[in-house]
Design a protein around this motif. Structure first.
Motif, PDB file in Angstrom:
ATOM      1  N   ALA A 121      45.120 -12.513  86.088  1.00 49.24           N
ATOM      2  CA  ALA A 121      44.674 -13.597  85.208  1.00 49.24           C
ATOM      3  C   ALA A 121      45.626 -13.742  84.018  1.00 49.24           C
ATOM      4  N   SER A 122      46.081 -12.595  83.465  1.00 50.75           N
ATOM      5  CA  SER A 122      47.046 -12.628  82.352  1.00 50.75           C
ATOM      6  C   SER A 122      48.373 -13.236  82.792  1.00 50.75           C
ATOM      7  N   ALA A 123      48.788 -12.901  84.017  1.00 45.55           N
ATOM      8  CA  ALA A 123      50.044 -13.446  84.545  1.00 45.55           C
ATOM      9  C   ALA A 123      49.946 -14.964  84.698  1.00 45.55           C
ATOM     10  N   LEU A 124      48.798 -15.422  85.169  1.00 43.28           N
ATOM     11  CA  LEU A 124      48.602 -16.863  85.322  1.00 43.28           C
ATOM     12  C   LEU A 124      48.575 -17.552  83.944  1.00 43.28           C
ATOM     13  N   ASP A 125      47.914 -16.914  82.977  1.00 46.39           N
ATOM     14  CA  ASP A 125      47.908 -17.448  81.597  1.00 46.39           C
ATOM     15  C   ASP A 125      49.334 -17.611  81.076  1.00 46.39           C
ATOM     16  N   TYR A 126      50.136 -16.572  81.284  1.00 53.71           N
ATOM     17  CA  TYR A 126      51.527 -16.563  80.816  1.00 53.71           C
ATOM     18  C   TYR A 126      52.320 -17.688  81.478  1.00 53.71           C
ATOM     19  N   LEU A 127      52.159 -17.799  82.789  1.00 53.56           N
ATOM     20  CA  LEU A 127      52.882 -18.826  83.546  1.00 53.56           C
ATOM     21  C   LEU A 127      52.462 -20.229  83.094  1.00 53.56           C
ATOM     22  N   GLN A 128      51.156 -20.412  82.888  1.00 49.81           N
ATOM     23  CA  GLN A 128      50.667 -21.730  82.461  1.00 49.81           C
ATOM     24  C   GLN A 128      51.120 -22.073  81.040  1.00 49.81           C
ATOM     25  N   SER A 129      51.201 -21.052  80.192  1.00 52.31           N
ATOM     26  CA  SER A 129      51.573 -21.310  78.786  1.00 52.31           C
ATOM     27  C   SER A 129      52.975 -21.902  78.684  1.00 52.31           C
ATOM     28  N   MET A 130      53.824 -21.576  79.659  1.00 50.47           N
ATOM     29  CA  MET A 130      55.191 -22.099  79.632  1.00 50.47           C
ATOM     30  C   MET A 130      55.361 -23.342  80.499  1.00 50.47           C
ATOM     31  N   ASN A 131      54.311 -23.681  81.249  1.00 50.70           N
ATOM     32  CA  ASN A 131      54.419 -24.809  82.185  1.00 50.70           C
ATOM     33  C   ASN A 131      53.150 -25.652  82.132  1.00 50.70           C
ATOM     34  N   ASN A 132      52.837 -26.175  80.929  1.00 56.84           N
ATOM     35  CA  ASN A 132      51.557 -26.859  80.821  1.00 56.84           C
ATOM     36  C   ASN A 132      51.554 -28.271  81.400  1.00 56.84           C
ATOM     37  N   ASN A 133      52.683 -28.700  81.958  1.00 54.17           N
ATOM     38  CA  ASN A 133      52.705 -30.030  82.602  1.00 54.17           C
ATOM     39  C   ASN A 133      52.552 -29.968  84.117  1.00 54.17           C
ATOM     40  N   SER A 134      52.438 -28.765  84.671  1.00 52.42           N
ATOM     41  CA  SER A 134      52.453 -28.668  86.138  1.00 52.42           C
ATOM     42  C   SER A 134      51.146 -29.204  86.730  1.00 52.42           C
ATOM     43  N   LYS A 135      51.289 -29.913  87.844  1.00 48.80           N
ATOM     44  CA  LYS A 135      50.119 -30.550  88.473  1.00 48.80           C
ATOM     45  C   LYS A 135      49.498 -29.660  89.540  1.00 48.80           C
ATOM     46  N   GLU A 156      55.411  -6.159  83.563  1.00 46.19           N
ATOM     47  CA  GLU A 156      56.802  -6.494  83.913  1.00 46.19           C
ATOM     48  C   GLU A 156      56.813  -7.499  85.061  1.00 46.19           C
ATOM     49  N   GLY A 157      57.628  -8.534  84.923  1.00 39.53           N
ATOM     50  CA  GLY A 157      57.692  -9.537  85.988  1.00 39.53           C
ATOM     51  C   GLY A 157      59.086 -10.102  86.192  1.00 39.53           C
ATOM     52  N   ARG A 158      59.186 -10.962  87.187  1.00 41.14           N
ATOM     53  CA  ARG A 158      60.393 -11.750  87.435  1.00 41.14           C
ATOM     54  C   ARG A 158      59.973 -13.204  87.452  1.00 41.14           C
ATOM     55  N   TYR A 159      60.676 -14.007  86.676  1.00 40.23           N
ATOM     56  CA  TYR A 159      60.267 -15.395  86.454  1.00 40.23           C
ATOM     57  C   TYR A 159      61.397 -16.321  86.844  1.00 40.23           C
ATOM     58  N   HIS A 160      61.078 -17.313  87.613  1.00 38.13           N
ATOM     59  CA  HIS A 160      62.081 -18.218  88.175  1.00 38.13           C
ATOM     60  C   HIS A 160      61.680 -19.667  87.866  1.00 38.13           C
ATOM     61  N   PRO A 161      62.109 -20.231  86.722  1.00 44.14           N
ATOM     62  CA  PRO A 161      61.686 -21.585  86.362  1.00 44.14           C
ATOM     63  C   PRO A 161      62.487 -22.672  87.087  1.00 44.14           C
ATOM     64  N   GLN A 162      61.898 -23.847  87.179  1.00 43.81           N
ATOM     65  CA  GLN A 162      62.593 -25.038  87.682  1.00 43.81           C
ATOM     66  C   GLN A 162      63.019 -25.884  86.489  1.00 43.81           C
ATOM     67  N   LYS A 163      63.954 -26.811  86.732  1.00 44.74           N
ATOM     68  CA  LYS A 163      64.376 -27.702  85.652  1.00 44.74           C
ATOM     69  C   LYS A 163      63.305 -28.762  85.342  1.00 44.74           C
ATOM     70  N   GLU A 164      62.598 -29.201  86.391  1.00 43.43           N
ATOM     71  CA  GLU A 164      61.582 -30.245  86.196  1.00 43.43           C
ATOM     72  C   GLU A 164      60.419 -29.693  85.372  1.00 43.43           C
ATOM     73  N   ARG A 165      60.039 -30.429  84.367  1.00 41.86           N
ATOM     74  CA  ARG A 165      58.972 -29.948  83.472  1.00 41.86           C
ATOM     75  C   ARG A 165      57.592 -29.940  84.126  1.00 41.86           C
ATOM     76  N   ASP A 166      57.430 -30.811  85.151  1.00 39.90           N
ATOM     77  CA  ASP A 166      56.106 -30.858  85.795  1.00 39.90           C
ATOM     78  C   ASP A 166      56.114 -30.174  87.166  1.00 39.90           C
TER      79      ASP A 166
END
Length: 217
Positions: free
Chosen positions: A86-100, A14-24
């Motif tokens: 590690a799973s949480a990071l995988d999840y976060l990266q899967s939705m934000n693959n443009n982040s630098k 279970e988590g709380r996720y706060h996305p930004q509008k910018e894709r990167d």
């Protein structure tokens, strides 16, 4: 803030996720203190770190380790919790693959898990370790520490004595190629009770903002 459920090694987390509008936008995960001593993702330090990163333009995820809240599984001495992170990071990266940029921030037990995650994941560009319990856990795996970061503690911490934190910082600062920044908040305890919370979060924010403008690791 959207509540999210994502797959972990022992079932759902279970988590709380706060996305930004910018894709990167840069990404960060925040790790909570010890599950057996009341640590959850809604801990005040964790909550405040989450919002500080979000304010700085990060897409942020904080979550409950296995066996906490609605996360499935049972406490696993830090081994399983590292897999959860590690799973949480995988999840976060899967939705934000443009982040630098990819950061990890952890408080207390979460700081120990965060530093281990750092060793496994070369894409992590920065870390924040708040009140790392260097008296309770072995941090010698940080040889060498792969990324620069900030270690922050209170001078009145009775849970993780400052002397142990100083020893940890001293060892890490001898390493080449990275910069370990150390900040101490005068009079603050382990949990940064008011008025120290704002000072701690301000120190973290100043550090992260400065790092985001630099090009080196």
């Amino acid at each position: 803030m959207p509540e999210v459920i994502f797959p972990g090694p022992e079932g759902r987390l279970e988590g709380r996720y706060h996305p930004q509008k910018e894709r990167d936008a840069p990404i960060a995960i925040i790790l909570h203190p010890h599950p057996q001593f009341g640590g959850t993702m809604n801990n005040k330090v964790v909550y405040n770190l989450h919002y500080a990163f979000n304010k700085m333009g990060f897409t942020v995820l904080r979550f409950n380790f296995r066996g906490v809240g609605r996360s499935q599984g049972e406490y696993d001495q830090g081994v399983g919790e590292l897999s959860d992170a590690a799973s949480a990071l995988d999840y976060l990266q899967s939705m934000n693959n443009n982040s630098k940029h990819c950061w990890v921030a952890g408080f207390s037990f979460g700081a120990w898990i965060g530093m281990q995650l750092l060793m496994r994941r070369p894409e992590i560009t920065g870390f924040i370790s708040v009140s790392p319990p260097a008296n309770m856990y072995d941090f010698s795996f940080l040889a060498p520490c792969p990324a620069s970061g900030l270690i922050i503690n209170g001078t009145a911490d009775r849970v993780a004595p400052p002397s142990d934190t100083h020893a940890l910082v001293g060892k890490l600062q001898e390493q080449k190629g990275i910069t370990i920044t150390h900040a101490e908040i005068e009079g603050a305890g382990h949990f940064f009770e008011e008025p120290h919370m704002d000072t701690m979060i301000g120190t973290v924010s100043d550090y992260v903002k400065r790092r985001l403008t630099e090009t080196t690791r």
